[in-house]
Design an enzyme around this catalytic site. Sequence first.
Site, PDB file in Angstrom:
ATOM      1  N   GLU A  89      47.173 -61.430 -60.660  1.00 41.18           N
ATOM      2  CA  GLU A  89      46.297 -62.537 -60.255  1.00 41.18           C
ATOM      3  C   GLU A  89      44.846 -62.188 -60.592  1.00 41.18           C
ATOM      4  OE1 GLU A  89      45.605 -65.385 -59.816  1.00 41.18           O
ATOM      5  OE2 GLU A  89      45.943 -66.134 -57.794  1.00 41.18           O
ATOM      6  N   ASP A  90      44.030 -63.215 -60.801  1.00 38.91           N
ATOM      7  CA  ASP A  90      42.629 -62.958 -61.140  1.00 38.91           C
ATOM      8  C   ASP A  90      41.826 -62.429 -59.954  1.00 38.91           C
ATOM      9  OD1 ASP A  90      42.760 -65.403 -59.800  1.00 38.91           O
ATOM     10  OD2 ASP A  90      41.591 -66.523 -61.277  1.00 38.91           O
ATOM     11  N   ASP A  93      40.909 -64.147 -52.726  1.00 37.14           N
ATOM     12  CA  ASP A  93      39.780 -64.678 -51.967  1.00 37.14           C
ATOM     13  C   ASP A  93      40.236 -64.831 -50.510  1.00 37.14           C
ATOM     14  OD1 ASP A  93      37.174 -65.800 -51.792  1.00 37.14           O
ATOM     15  OD2 ASP A  93      37.979 -67.814 -51.977  1.00 37.14           O
ATOM     16  N   PHE A 142      30.570 -66.523 -55.841  1.00 36.50           N
ATOM     17  CA  PHE A 142      31.501 -67.174 -56.759  1.00 36.50           C
ATOM     18  C   PHE A 142      31.257 -66.662 -58.170  1.00 36.50           C
ATOM     19  CE2 PHE A 142      33.685 -70.457 -59.126  1.00 36.50           C
ATOM     20  CZ  PHE A 142      34.809 -70.665 -58.337  1.00 36.50           C
ATOM     21  N   ARG A 155      35.842 -69.764 -68.657  1.00 35.54           N
ATOM     22  CA  ARG A 155      36.954 -68.815 -68.726  1.00 35.54           C
ATOM     23  C   ARG A 155      36.836 -67.881 -69.931  1.00 35.54           C
ATOM     24  NH1 ARG A 155      40.874 -70.458 -65.025  1.00 35.54           N
ATOM     25  NH2 ARG A 155      41.209 -72.695 -64.810  1.00 35.54           N
TER      26      ARG A 155
HETATM   27  P1  IMP Z   1      42.709 -67.755 -52.376  1.00 39.30           P
HETATM   28  O1  IMP Z   1      43.990 -68.511 -52.187  1.00 39.30           O
HETATM   29  O2  IMP Z   1      41.613 -68.270 -51.463  1.00 39.30           O
HETATM   30  O3  IMP Z   1      42.869 -66.262 -52.269  1.00 39.30           O
HETATM   31  O4  IMP Z   1      42.169 -68.149 -53.797  1.00 39.30           O
HETATM   32  C1  IMP Z   1      42.566 -67.546 -54.943  1.00 39.30           C
HETATM   33  C2  IMP Z   1      42.244 -68.410 -56.142  1.00 39.30           C
HETATM   34  O5  IMP Z   1      40.979 -69.066 -56.007  1.00 39.30           O
HETATM   35  C3  IMP Z   1      42.117 -67.548 -57.357  1.00 39.30           C
HETATM   36  O6  IMP Z   1      43.339 -67.467 -58.032  1.00 39.30           O
HETATM   37  C4  IMP Z   1      41.052 -68.246 -58.177  1.00 39.30           C
HETATM   38  O7  IMP Z   1      41.649 -69.157 -59.070  1.00 39.30           O
HETATM   39  C5  IMP Z   1      40.213 -68.995 -57.185  1.00 39.30           C
HETATM   40  N1  IMP Z   1      38.945 -68.288 -56.887  1.00 39.30           N
HETATM   41  C6  IMP Z   1      38.607 -67.648 -55.744  1.00 39.30           C
HETATM   42  N2  IMP Z   1      37.392 -67.126 -55.811  1.00 39.30           N
HETATM   43  C7  IMP Z   1      36.929 -67.412 -57.051  1.00 39.30           C
HETATM   44  C8  IMP Z   1      35.700 -67.112 -57.746  1.00 39.30           C
HETATM   45  O8  IMP Z   1      34.761 -66.445 -57.258  1.00 39.30           O
HETATM   46  N3  IMP Z   1      35.610 -67.589 -59.021  1.00 39.30           N
HETATM   47  C9  IMP Z   1      36.601 -68.303 -59.617  1.00 39.30           C
HETATM   48  N4  IMP Z   1      37.761 -68.604 -59.008  1.00 39.30           N
HETATM   49  C10 IMP Z   1      37.921 -68.169 -57.730  1.00 39.30           C
HETATM   50 MG    MG Z   2      40.951 -70.952 -60.562  1.00 40.16          MG
END
Ligand code: IMP
Ligand code: MG
Length: 171
Positions: A89-90, A93, A142, A155
């Site tokens: 995963e990238d 968060d 972010f 991207r």
């Molecule tokens: P989570 O479910 O809140 O953990 O969100 C994860 C997803 O939110 C990641 O797979 C990203 O696609 C997106 N995301 C969260 N933070 C960022 C950020 O700082 N930049 C870009 N995408 C983010």
């Molecule tokens: Mg995203």
Amino acid sequence: MTREQIAEAVRKLGRQITEDYQGKDLTMVCILKGASVFFTDLIREVDLPLSIGFMAVSSYGSGTSSTGVVRIIKDLDQNIEDKHVLIVEDIVDSGKTLHFLLQVLSQRHPASIHVAALLDKPARRVVDLKTRYSCFDIPDAFVVGYGLDFDEKYRNLPDIGVLHPRIYQNA
Ligand code: IMP
Ligand code: MG
């Protein structure tokens, strides 16, 4: 993070995965689209026979915080029963996306399931989630680039940088 810092961290992670998955039937799963750049770099640093798979889940749309509603847009096209699955995963968060993915994929009876994330924002976590591997812990900002987007843009940037709040406040 510069492209050099990223490349070094990805190499190091690849070596670690190579050590940890010796002799195991490994399937690496890319979570589209954010992890795509990281994933293609990472698999080439893993010196093992492995399979790859792709999944897409719903993301933020054009906002910068999670809705908490996660939906599968594209599912794996292979069976993961008895495979050692590594979700790539990238960024972690809130942790909601990975929490959901771990739940769904665990029900398919993999031999093991773990997470490799490029970035981790521990301060933002709302669900208890353990990532086995991550390259960088970052503060609550972010970020975009190296696969990460804001509203589907940025991207393709080779480095990772903080998005100026001006950009999303006007969105
Ligand atoms: P989570 O479910 O809140 O953990 O969100 C994860 C997803 O939110 C990641 O797979 C990203 O696609 C997106 N995301 C969260 N933070 C960022 C950020 O700082 N930049 C870009 N995408 C983010
Ligand atoms: Mg995203």
